[in-house]
Scaffold this active site. Structure first.
Site, PDB file in Angstrom:
ATOM      1  N   ASP A  39     -89.564 -75.263  27.530  1.00 15.36           N
ATOM      2  CA  ASP A  39     -88.831 -74.003  27.412  1.00 15.36           C
ATOM      3  C   ASP A  39     -87.367 -74.080  27.841  1.00 15.36           C
ATOM      4  O   ASP A  39     -86.702 -73.058  27.973  1.00 15.36           O
ATOM      5  CB  ASP A  39     -89.540 -72.884  28.190  1.00 15.36           C
ATOM      6  CG  ASP A  39     -89.830 -73.262  29.646  1.00 15.36           C
ATOM      7  OD1 ASP A  39     -89.005 -73.974  30.246  1.00 15.36           O
ATOM      8  OD2 ASP A  39     -90.880 -72.849  30.175  1.00 15.36           O
ATOM      9  N   ARG A  54     -82.356 -71.355  28.261  1.00 15.50           N
ATOM     10  CA  ARG A  54     -83.740 -71.060  28.684  1.00 15.50           C
ATOM     11  C   ARG A  54     -84.317 -70.075  27.681  1.00 15.50           C
ATOM     12  O   ARG A  54     -83.718 -69.040  27.396  1.00 15.50           O
ATOM     13  CB  ARG A  54     -83.744 -70.460  30.095  1.00 15.50           C
ATOM     14  CG  ARG A  54     -85.120 -70.020  30.608  1.00 15.50           C
ATOM     15  CD  ARG A  54     -86.062 -71.191  30.734  1.00 15.50           C
ATOM     16  NE  ARG A  54     -87.291 -70.870  31.431  1.00 15.50           N
ATOM     17  CZ  ARG A  54     -88.349 -70.261  30.907  1.00 15.50           C
ATOM     18  NH1 ARG A  54     -88.313 -69.841  29.661  1.00 15.50           N
ATOM     19  NH2 ARG A  54     -89.438 -70.054  31.627  1.00 15.50           N
ATOM     20  N   ASP A  59     -93.139 -69.077  28.805  1.00 13.89           N
ATOM     21  CA  ASP A  59     -93.258 -69.998  29.929  1.00 13.89           C
ATOM     22  C   ASP A  59     -94.230 -71.098  29.536  1.00 13.89           C
ATOM     23  O   ASP A  59     -95.372 -70.816  29.155  1.00 13.89           O
ATOM     24  CB  ASP A  59     -93.778 -69.251  31.160  1.00 13.89           C
ATOM     25  CG  ASP A  59     -93.934 -70.150  32.381  1.00 13.89           C
ATOM     26  OD1 ASP A  59     -93.142 -71.097  32.518  1.00 13.89           O
ATOM     27  OD2 ASP A  59     -94.846 -69.887  33.190  1.00 13.89           O
ATOM     28  N   THR A  60     -93.787 -72.345  29.595  1.00  9.50           N
ATOM     29  CA  THR A  60     -94.663 -73.480  29.299  1.00  9.50           C
ATOM     30  C   THR A  60     -95.072 -74.144  30.615  1.00  9.50           C
ATOM     31  O   THR A  60     -94.361 -74.041  31.619  1.00  9.50           O
ATOM     32  CB  THR A  60     -93.963 -74.517  28.397  1.00  9.50           C
ATOM     33  OG1 THR A  60     -92.780 -75.004  29.058  1.00  9.50           O
ATOM     34  CG2 THR A  60     -93.585 -73.901  27.060  1.00  9.50           C
ATOM     35  N   GLU A  62     -95.535 -76.775  33.626  1.00  8.08           N
ATOM     36  CA  GLU A  62     -94.508 -77.628  34.223  1.00  8.08           C
ATOM     37  C   GLU A  62     -94.737 -79.109  33.925  1.00  8.08           C
ATOM     38  O   GLU A  62     -95.862 -79.595  33.869  1.00  8.08           O
ATOM     39  CB  GLU A  62     -94.485 -77.434  35.742  1.00  8.08           C
ATOM     40  CG  GLU A  62     -94.103 -76.038  36.197  1.00  8.08           C
ATOM     41  CD  GLU A  62     -92.646 -75.712  35.957  1.00  8.08           C
ATOM     42  OE1 GLU A  62     -91.874 -76.639  35.615  1.00  8.08           O
ATOM     43  OE2 GLU A  62     -92.263 -74.538  36.111  1.00  8.08           O
ATOM     44  N   ARG A 104     -77.827 -70.080  33.029  1.00  6.96           N
ATOM     45  CA  ARG A 104     -78.334 -70.597  31.758  1.00  6.96           C
ATOM     46  C   ARG A 104     -78.284 -69.495  30.705  1.00  6.96           C
ATOM     47  O   ARG A 104     -78.474 -68.313  31.022  1.00  6.96           O
ATOM     48  CB  ARG A 104     -79.783 -71.084  31.911  1.00  6.96           C
ATOM     49  CG  ARG A 104     -79.961 -72.207  32.898  1.00  6.96           C
ATOM     50  CD  ARG A 104     -81.415 -72.606  33.056  1.00  6.96           C
ATOM     51  NE  ARG A 104     -82.230 -71.510  33.560  1.00  6.96           N
ATOM     52  CZ  ARG A 104     -83.510 -71.634  33.917  1.00  6.96           C
ATOM     53  NH1 ARG A 104     -84.124 -72.799  33.799  1.00  6.96           N
ATOM     54  NH2 ARG A 104     -84.181 -70.599  34.390  1.00  6.96           N
TER      55      ARG A 104
END
Length: 235
Positions: A39, A54, A59-60, A62, A104
């Protein structure tokens, strides 16, 4: 007459700006120079500016967190991003707030006309997350896509309780990538399988998706209704 011409030119300029003919301030063209993880990417804008982006509302798992192990399906999300985005010309679409606290760029990233954020959710490689005002324009449509991926048990949804559907969200820290591979080992293109080979609908659905889904279905697990949901009689 010259003065009248200047006035008309200024009026025309204002009309063009109002219609967006001089460029869309809500988006930028860029090239993806490096994929950090599923992501987060590094890009170079058309004017040569280098930025970290971002992806909004996703949300992927970690892969490079300093305090967490490599999480299940994190490497797959990163590999998918690398394969799809690396070196590609993309369009960065912004919502209301353009940057996060780390400076970001917050973006809906499109590649070849496809919403990449959405495709991560469709493939079960990301959950809908960080739905914070004012950047919520696509939240409703993303939730609909997530519900379908969840029903079909795609990737992150194939492990019971892996996705923490609470206010803080995230993924269970004890489900590591290698552990998940051990628990969900299979050979989609091996011996023929039927619904009796699986202990749950989620397990069968995960197998079905990894074997190619509706486009392939080498084991003919999808019934005559061809709705993409297999072995619906299983618990």
């Amino acid at each position: 007459m010259a003065r009248r011409g200047i006035v008309l030119s200024l009026l025309l300029l204002l009309v063009l700006v109002g219609c967006g003919e001089l460029g869309d301030a809500s988006s930028d063209k860029a090239v993806v120079t490096r994929v950090v993880d599923g992501d987060t990417m590094k890009v170079e804008l058309a004017d040569g500016t280098k930025e970290t982006v971002r992806l909004l509302l996703v949300d992927t798992p970690e892969t490079k967190h300093p305090e967490l192990p490599v999480q299940a399906f994190g490497p797959e999300a990163a590999a998918y991003a690398e394969e799809t985005l690396s070196g590609e010309n993309v369009t960065l679409h912004y919502d209301e707030s353009k940057r996060d606290t780390y400076d970001r760029l917050l973006v809906y990233l499109h590649v070849n006309g496809v919403d990449f954020n959405k495709s991560l959710i469709e493939k079960g490689l990301a959950r809908v997350a960080y739905v914070w005002e004012p950047n919520t324009e696509r939240a409703e449509s993303y939730y609909k896509v997530q519900q379908k991926a969840k029903q079909q048990g795609k990737r992150i949804w194939s492990i019971e309780g892996y996705v923490k559907e609470t206010e803080d969200g995230g993924f269970r820290k004890d489900v590591e990538a290698d552990k998940a591979k051990e628990e969900h080992s299979y050979d989609p293109f091996g011996a023929d399988r039927d619904c009796s080979d699986f202990s749950s609908q989620k397990e069968a659905q995960h197998f079905f998706q990894e074997a190619g889904g509706s486009k392939e279905d080498p084991h003919r697990l999808d019934g005559s209704d061809q709705d993409g949901i297999v072995c619906e009689g299983l618990p």
